[in-house]
Motif scaffolding. Structure first.
Motif, PDB file in Angstrom:
ATOM      1  N   MET A  82      17.587  61.394  76.482  1.00 37.06           N
ATOM      2  CA  MET A  82      17.442  62.067  77.761  1.00 37.06           C
ATOM      3  C   MET A  82      18.819  62.490  78.233  1.00 37.06           C
ATOM      4  SD  MET A  82      15.811  60.382  81.123  1.00 37.06           S
ATOM      5  CE  MET A  82      16.096  61.050  82.712  1.00 37.06           C
ATOM      6  N   ARG A  83      18.988  63.738  78.573  1.00 37.68           N
ATOM      7  CA  ARG A  83      20.253  64.250  79.062  1.00 37.68           C
ATOM      8  C   ARG A  83      20.061  64.645  80.520  1.00 37.68           C
ATOM      9  NH1 ARG A  83      24.321  63.145  76.238  1.00 37.68           N
ATOM     10  NH2 ARG A  83      25.475  65.049  76.398  1.00 37.68           N
ATOM     11  N   PRO A  84      21.015  64.285  81.402  1.00 42.47           N
ATOM     12  CA  PRO A  84      20.870  64.644  82.807  1.00 42.47           C
ATOM     13  C   PRO A  84      21.218  66.103  83.030  1.00 42.47           C
ATOM     14  CG  PRO A  84      22.973  63.582  82.464  1.00 42.47           C
ATOM     15  CD  PRO A  84      22.227  63.534  81.141  1.00 42.47           C
ATOM     16  N   ARG A 100      12.097  61.412  86.492  1.00 39.71           N
ATOM     17  CA  ARG A 100      11.497  60.413  85.604  1.00 39.71           C
ATOM     18  C   ARG A 100      12.384  59.177  85.495  1.00 39.71           C
ATOM     19  NH1 ARG A 100       7.061  62.466  83.639  1.00 39.71           N
ATOM     20  NH2 ARG A 100       6.821  64.711  83.572  1.00 39.71           N
ATOM     21  N   PRO A 151      14.638  56.445  84.060  1.00 37.08           N
ATOM     22  CA  PRO A 151      15.537  56.464  82.908  1.00 37.08           C
ATOM     23  C   PRO A 151      15.283  55.306  81.944  1.00 37.08           C
ATOM     24  CG  PRO A 151      16.663  55.604  84.814  1.00 37.08           C
ATOM     25  CD  PRO A 151      15.310  56.049  85.288  1.00 37.08           C
ATOM     26  N   ALA A 152      14.656  54.249  82.435  1.00 37.67           N
ATOM     27  CA  ALA A 152      14.383  53.060  81.620  1.00 37.67           C
ATOM     28  C   ALA A 152      13.286  52.266  82.315  1.00 37.67           C
ATOM     29  CB  ALA A 152      15.640  52.210  81.477  1.00 37.67           C
ATOM     30  N   HIS A 210      16.352  47.193  86.579  1.00 37.80           N
ATOM     31  CA  HIS A 210      16.142  47.239  85.135  1.00 37.80           C
ATOM     32  C   HIS A 210      16.655  45.943  84.521  1.00 37.80           C
ATOM     33  CE1 HIS A 210      15.493  51.581  85.635  1.00 37.80           C
ATOM     34  NE2 HIS A 210      16.571  51.574  86.390  1.00 37.80           N
ATOM     35  N   SER A 212      19.172  51.198  89.384  1.00 42.51           N
ATOM     36  CA  SER A 212      19.386  52.631  89.597  1.00 42.51           C
ATOM     37  C   SER A 212      18.773  53.041  90.924  1.00 42.51           C
ATOM     38  CB  SER A 212      18.787  53.454  88.444  1.00 42.51           C
ATOM     39  OG  SER A 212      17.405  53.210  88.311  1.00 42.51           O
ATOM     40  N   ALA A 254      10.165  53.885  80.795  1.00 45.44           N
ATOM     41  CA  ALA A 254      11.064  55.020  80.587  1.00 45.44           C
ATOM     42  C   ALA A 254      10.239  56.295  80.465  1.00 45.44           C
ATOM     43  CB  ALA A 254      11.900  54.801  79.339  1.00 45.44           C
ATOM     44  N   LEU A 311      22.383  60.100  91.919  1.00 42.24           N
ATOM     45  CA  LEU A 311      22.026  58.977  91.062  1.00 42.24           C
ATOM     46  C   LEU A 311      23.145  57.956  91.137  1.00 42.24           C
ATOM     47  CD1 LEU A 311      20.491  57.453  88.817  1.00 42.24           C
ATOM     48  CD2 LEU A 311      21.649  58.951  87.163  1.00 42.24           C
ATOM     49  N   PRO A 366      27.209  56.680  86.188  1.00 40.14           N
ATOM     50  CA  PRO A 366      25.902  56.806  85.534  1.00 40.14           C
ATOM     51  C   PRO A 366      25.925  57.678  84.291  1.00 40.14           C
ATOM     52  CG  PRO A 366      25.709  57.214  87.886  1.00 40.14           C
ATOM     53  CD  PRO A 366      27.170  57.139  87.577  1.00 40.14           C
ATOM     54  N   PHE A 397      24.055  58.184  79.554  1.00 43.42           N
ATOM     55  CA  PHE A 397      23.301  59.316  79.026  1.00 43.42           C
ATOM     56  C   PHE A 397      23.895  59.857  77.742  1.00 43.42           C
ATOM     57  CE2 PHE A 397      22.041  59.244  83.446  1.00 43.42           C
ATOM     58  CZ  PHE A 397      20.678  59.391  83.339  1.00 43.42           C
TER      59      PHE A 397
END
Length: 121
Positions: free
Chosen positions: A1-3, A25, A27-28, A48, A54, A71, A91, A102, A106
């Motif tokens: 996943m890339r932000p 969505r 992230p984990a 998490h 987060s 995730a 974020l 953060p 990623f």
């Protein structure tokens, strides 16, 4: 996943380019620790594994504290308000109570390269 592209590095996290109403969505996997409004900003916090927390703002979400997410699960939609400029979502990530960048989560981060600053004398 890339932000999405980061628009600014700020204390306690980053502001990421995001369209108002866009789906956000998880992230984990984790458990929702907080969902609500603080001052004028709707936000969601997820705990998490490994002491990682987060926080997303502004984020409108139907989730409640105690809800679990995996995730990639939809956790809400980008809203407006708070200190993040319009068209962004903030974020923040803490590990064991300390804020981290953060973007380190990623994937690979490019190394800084120092360029010459001046013409030779």
């Amino acid at each position: 996943m890339r932000p999405p592209t980061s628009t600014a590095q700020v204390t306690g996290g980053v502001d990421l380019t995001a369209t108002t109403g866009a789906v956000v969505r998880a992230p984990a996997e984790g458990t929702v620790a907080f969902s609500g409004t603080v001052v004028d900003r709707p936000l969601l916090t997820i705990e998490h594994a490994g002491g990682t927390v987060s926080t997303f703002e502004p984020l409108e979400s139907a989730l409640s504290p105690g809800d679990t997410v995996s995730a990639g699960d939809e956790i809400g939609r980008v809203a407006a308000g708070g200190h993040a400029p319009p068209g962004t979502i903030h974020l923040g990530v803490r590990v064991d109570g300390h804020y981290i960048n953060p973007l380190l989560l990623f994937g690979e981060t490019r190394r800084a390269v120092l360029l010459p600053c001046c013409l030779p004398l």
